[in-house]
Write an enzyme that holds these catalytic residues in place. Sequence first.
Site, PDB file in Angstrom:
ATOM      1  N   GLY A  10       0.669  -1.563   0.000  1.00 20.17           N
ATOM      2  CA  GLY A  10       0.277   0.132   0.080  1.00 20.17           C
ATOM      3  C   GLY A  10       0.865   0.827  -0.155  1.00 20.17           C
ATOM      4  O   GLY A  10       2.191   1.140  -0.053  1.00 20.17           O
ATOM      5  N   GLN A  11       0.294   2.204  -0.096  1.00 22.36           N
ATOM      6  CA  GLN A  11       0.446   3.785  -0.141  1.00 22.36           C
ATOM      7  C   GLN A  11       0.994   4.327   1.104  1.00 22.36           C
ATOM      8  O   GLN A  11       1.460   3.263   2.354  1.00 22.36           O
ATOM      9  CB  GLN A  11       0.011   4.975  -0.931  1.00 22.36           C
ATOM     10  CG  GLN A  11       0.215   3.755  -2.109  1.00 22.36           C
ATOM     11  CD  GLN A  11       1.198   4.253  -3.189  1.00 22.36           C
ATOM     12  OE1 GLN A  11       2.055   5.281  -2.651  1.00 22.36           O
ATOM     13  NE2 GLN A  11       1.693   4.065  -4.023  1.00 22.36           N
ATOM     14  N   LEU A  32      -4.964  -4.202   9.995  1.00 20.79           N
ATOM     15  CA  LEU A  32      -5.859  -3.444   9.638  1.00 20.79           C
ATOM     16  C   LEU A  32      -6.020  -2.221  10.381  1.00 20.79           C
ATOM     17  O   LEU A  32      -5.602  -2.497  11.354  1.00 20.79           O
ATOM     18  CB  LEU A  32      -7.272  -4.182   9.608  1.00 20.79           C
ATOM     19  CG  LEU A  32      -8.246  -4.352  10.574  1.00 20.79           C
ATOM     20  CD1 LEU A  32      -8.088  -3.533  11.228  1.00 20.79           C
ATOM     21  CD2 LEU A  32      -8.900  -5.794  11.116  1.00 20.79           C
ATOM     22  N   CYS A  56      -4.038   5.921   1.305  1.00 14.03           N
ATOM     23  CA  CYS A  56      -3.841   4.642   0.739  1.00 14.03           C
ATOM     24  C   CYS A  56      -3.539   5.058  -0.960  1.00 14.03           C
ATOM     25  O   CYS A  56      -3.479   3.922  -2.271  1.00 14.03           O
ATOM     26  CB  CYS A  56      -5.160   3.787   0.525  1.00 14.03           C
ATOM     27  SG  CYS A  56      -5.448   3.293   2.129  1.00 14.03           S
TER      28      CYS A  56
END
EC number: 2.3.1.181
Length: 211
Positions: A73-74, A152, A169
């Site tokens: 992810g970012q 998460l 994200c």
Amino acid sequence: MPINSIVIRQLNLCPWKSVSDAMHKYTIHRNNKSYDELWLVEHYPIFTQGRFGSSKHILEPTNIEVIKSDRGGQVTYHGPGQQIMYVLIDLKRRKISVHQLISILEQTVIKTLSYFKIRAHNRLDARGVYVKNEKICSLGLRISKGCSLHGLALNVTVDLTPFLIINPCGYANMKMTKIQNFDHDVSITKVKYLLVSEFTDLMNYNYIKWQ
């Protein structure tokens, strides 16, 4: 036996780096007799950038530390009032794929949100959990030695302002939301127990040990 057992660790409010270091240490040293674990934690304010992340998604200077992570992810934000659940799962032993674990995590959050009468959904083009078009939970994983790290981050009562200075994200104009916007009296403690209950049920663990 470890295969159907899981340990739940409540770490409360901790710096991101110390938890990340401990998570990697556990994964490096685990073996086929090591238990799967869930780590429940909140972090002090920090931006984390995924291993293939681009700094262009941080839109303006900030006093909040930006740190590189080896998850997918970012960029995303972590802060108090956001319930993080790190999943240290031996995927080979459980005979599940990364995609199955991601789906289980998304379903865990969707089922948890239903207790608050929040109708949520996932998106195949942008993993995570959404309420209408607003993101309420981000996911990011890494797999090492056939085992998962990271997990998460569910927005419960967290201040959403820092999300305004990033493309969450990696998505421009992505709006964020939190459970508190739908239930003003929500407690992070209740959310924590619901997440664990739903996840362990979906994963068919029959022995759960809280520490």
